[in-house]
Design an enzyme around this catalytic site. Structure first.
Site, short mmCIF file in Angstrom:
data_model
loop_
_atom_site.label_atom_id
_atom_site.label_comp_id
_atom_site.label_asym_id
_atom_site.label_seq_id
_atom_site.Cartn_x
_atom_site.Cartn_y
_atom_site.Cartn_z
N GLY A 44 0.76 -1.25 0.00
CA GLY A 44 0.00 0.00 0.00
C GLY A 44 0.79 1.29 0.00
N GLU A 99 4.31 3.79 6.01
CA GLU A 99 3.14 2.90 6.00
C GLU A 99 1.97 3.62 5.35
OE1 GLU A 99 1.75 0.26 5.82
OE2 GLU A 99 1.38 -0.66 7.78
N ASP A 103 -3.82 1.62 11.68
CA ASP A 103 -5.21 1.37 12.06
C ASP A 103 -5.24 0.82 13.50
OD1 ASP A 103 -7.99 1.12 11.55
OD2 ASP A 103 -7.77 -0.90 10.79
N LYS A 131 -5.57 6.33 11.80
CA LYS A 131 -6.94 6.15 12.33
C LYS A 131 -6.84 5.91 13.83
CE LYS A 131 -9.14 3.95 8.27
NZ LYS A 131 -9.66 2.65 7.78
N PHE A 153 -13.73 2.74 5.10
CA PHE A 153 -12.77 1.92 4.35
C PHE A 153 -12.34 2.71 3.12
CE2 PHE A 153 -11.18 -1.21 1.41
CZ PHE A 153 -10.31 -1.90 2.24
N ASP A 160 -5.96 -0.50 -1.50
CA ASP A 160 -6.76 -1.36 -2.40
C ASP A 160 -8.03 -1.88 -1.76
OD1 ASP A 160 -5.31 -3.18 -0.58
OD2 ASP A 160 -6.17 -4.75 -1.85
N ARG A 166 -5.67 0.86 -6.43
CA ARG A 166 -4.41 1.41 -5.95
C ARG A 166 -3.95 2.57 -6.84
NH1 ARG A 166 -2.26 -2.20 -2.12
NH2 ARG A 166 -2.57 -4.41 -2.56
P1 5GP Z 1 -3.33 -2.53 11.53
O1 5GP Z 1 -2.81 -1.20 11.99
O2 5GP Z 1 -4.78 -2.72 11.89
O3 5GP Z 1 -2.48 -3.69 11.97
O4 5GP Z 1 -3.28 -2.66 9.96
C1 5GP Z 1 -3.27 -1.59 9.13
C2 5GP Z 1 -3.35 -2.12 7.73
O5 5GP Z 1 -4.70 -2.49 7.42
C3 5GP Z 1 -2.99 -1.03 6.76
O6 5GP Z 1 -1.61 -1.03 6.50
C4 5GP Z 1 -3.83 -1.37 5.56
O7 5GP Z 1 -3.13 -2.28 4.76
C5 5GP Z 1 -5.05 -2.04 6.14
N1 5GP Z 1 -6.14 -1.06 6.25
C6 5GP Z 1 -6.62 -0.46 7.37
N2 5GP Z 1 -7.61 0.41 7.08
C7 5GP Z 1 -7.75 0.38 5.73
C8 5GP Z 1 -8.61 1.09 4.80
O8 5GP Z 1 -9.44 1.94 5.14
N3 5GP Z 1 -8.44 0.78 3.49
C9 5GP Z 1 -7.53 -0.13 3.05
N4 5GP Z 1 -7.46 -0.34 1.74
N5 5GP Z 1 -6.70 -0.81 3.89
C10 5GP Z 1 -6.82 -0.56 5.21
MG MG Z 2 -0.49 -2.04 4.90
#
Ligand code: 5GP
Ligand code: MG
Length: 184
Positions: A44, A99, A103, A131, A153, A160, A166
């Protein structure tokens, strides 16, 4: 013109360019006189990586990792699955992780622990989107492009849905029917 599958644009191309400019300047100031090792988290973050790197006026290198994090569903941070590891030696280096989205924080907190064992001078986090309302691990971004408190999302600018979108130069929210549509 907005992509036909998208409902609305939430971050425009112009806003992205402004954020990249601001972050680049901040990094150039914070690391003046130092060398930086950027680690881009694929897939990403590739457009963000390319844009940020071109704003950096300091000596720097870039390496790539591809990881995923499987949560256990019980509140623990799960395990890190490394699909591609860095090839550079980061011992004693100033590392900045690039990154796409921070999230829950599972992925980056596991990744920071893993990389810290390699003995870098320090590790900072630069995320295109943060987020914070969804955070479940104690981790925060040192640099971020945009904050999203609403649980949306997002697609575009490297992000993606089923590997698509993307290529969009902006960040958008998909139309609900795109999520509910069964493939095939
Ligand atoms: P976390 O912080 O929950 O471990 O993971 C974050 C990852 O989840 C991000 O790097 C991304 O790949 C995916 N992700 C989280 N929110 C979104 C979103 O709104 N859209 C997309 N496409 N991927 C997301
Ligand atoms: Mg990611």
């Amino acid at each position: 013109m907005i992509n036909k599958d998208c409902e609305r644009i939430v971050v425009s191309e112009k806003e992205i360019a402004e954020a990249v400019e601001r972050i680049g300047k901040q990094i150039n100031t914070d690391y003046a006189g130092e060398e930086i090792t950027f680690i881009s988290i694929l897939n990403g973050s590739y457009p963000f990586t390319a844009d940020i790197l071109r704003k950096i006026d300091l000596d720097c290198t870039v390496d790539f990792m591809q990881v995923s994090s499987y949560g256990s569903g019980t509140g623990s941070s799960g395990t890190l699955n490394i699909k591609r590891d860095i090839s550079a030696d980061i011992r004693g280096k100033h590392v900045i992780l690039l990154e796409d989205i921070l999230d829950t924080g599972f992925t980056l907190s596991n990744l920071v622990k893993y990389l810290a064992e390699k003995g870098p001078a320090d590790i900072k986090i630069c995320t295109f989107i943060d987020k914070p309302a969804r955070r479940r691990e104690e981790i925060s971004a040192d640099y971020y492009g945009f904050l999203f408190d609403e649980d949306l999302f997002l697609v575009g600018y490297g992000l993606d849905y089923n590997q698509k979108y993307r290529n969009l130069p902006y960040v958008a929210v998909l139309k609900p029917e795109i999520y509910t549509k069964t493939t095939d």
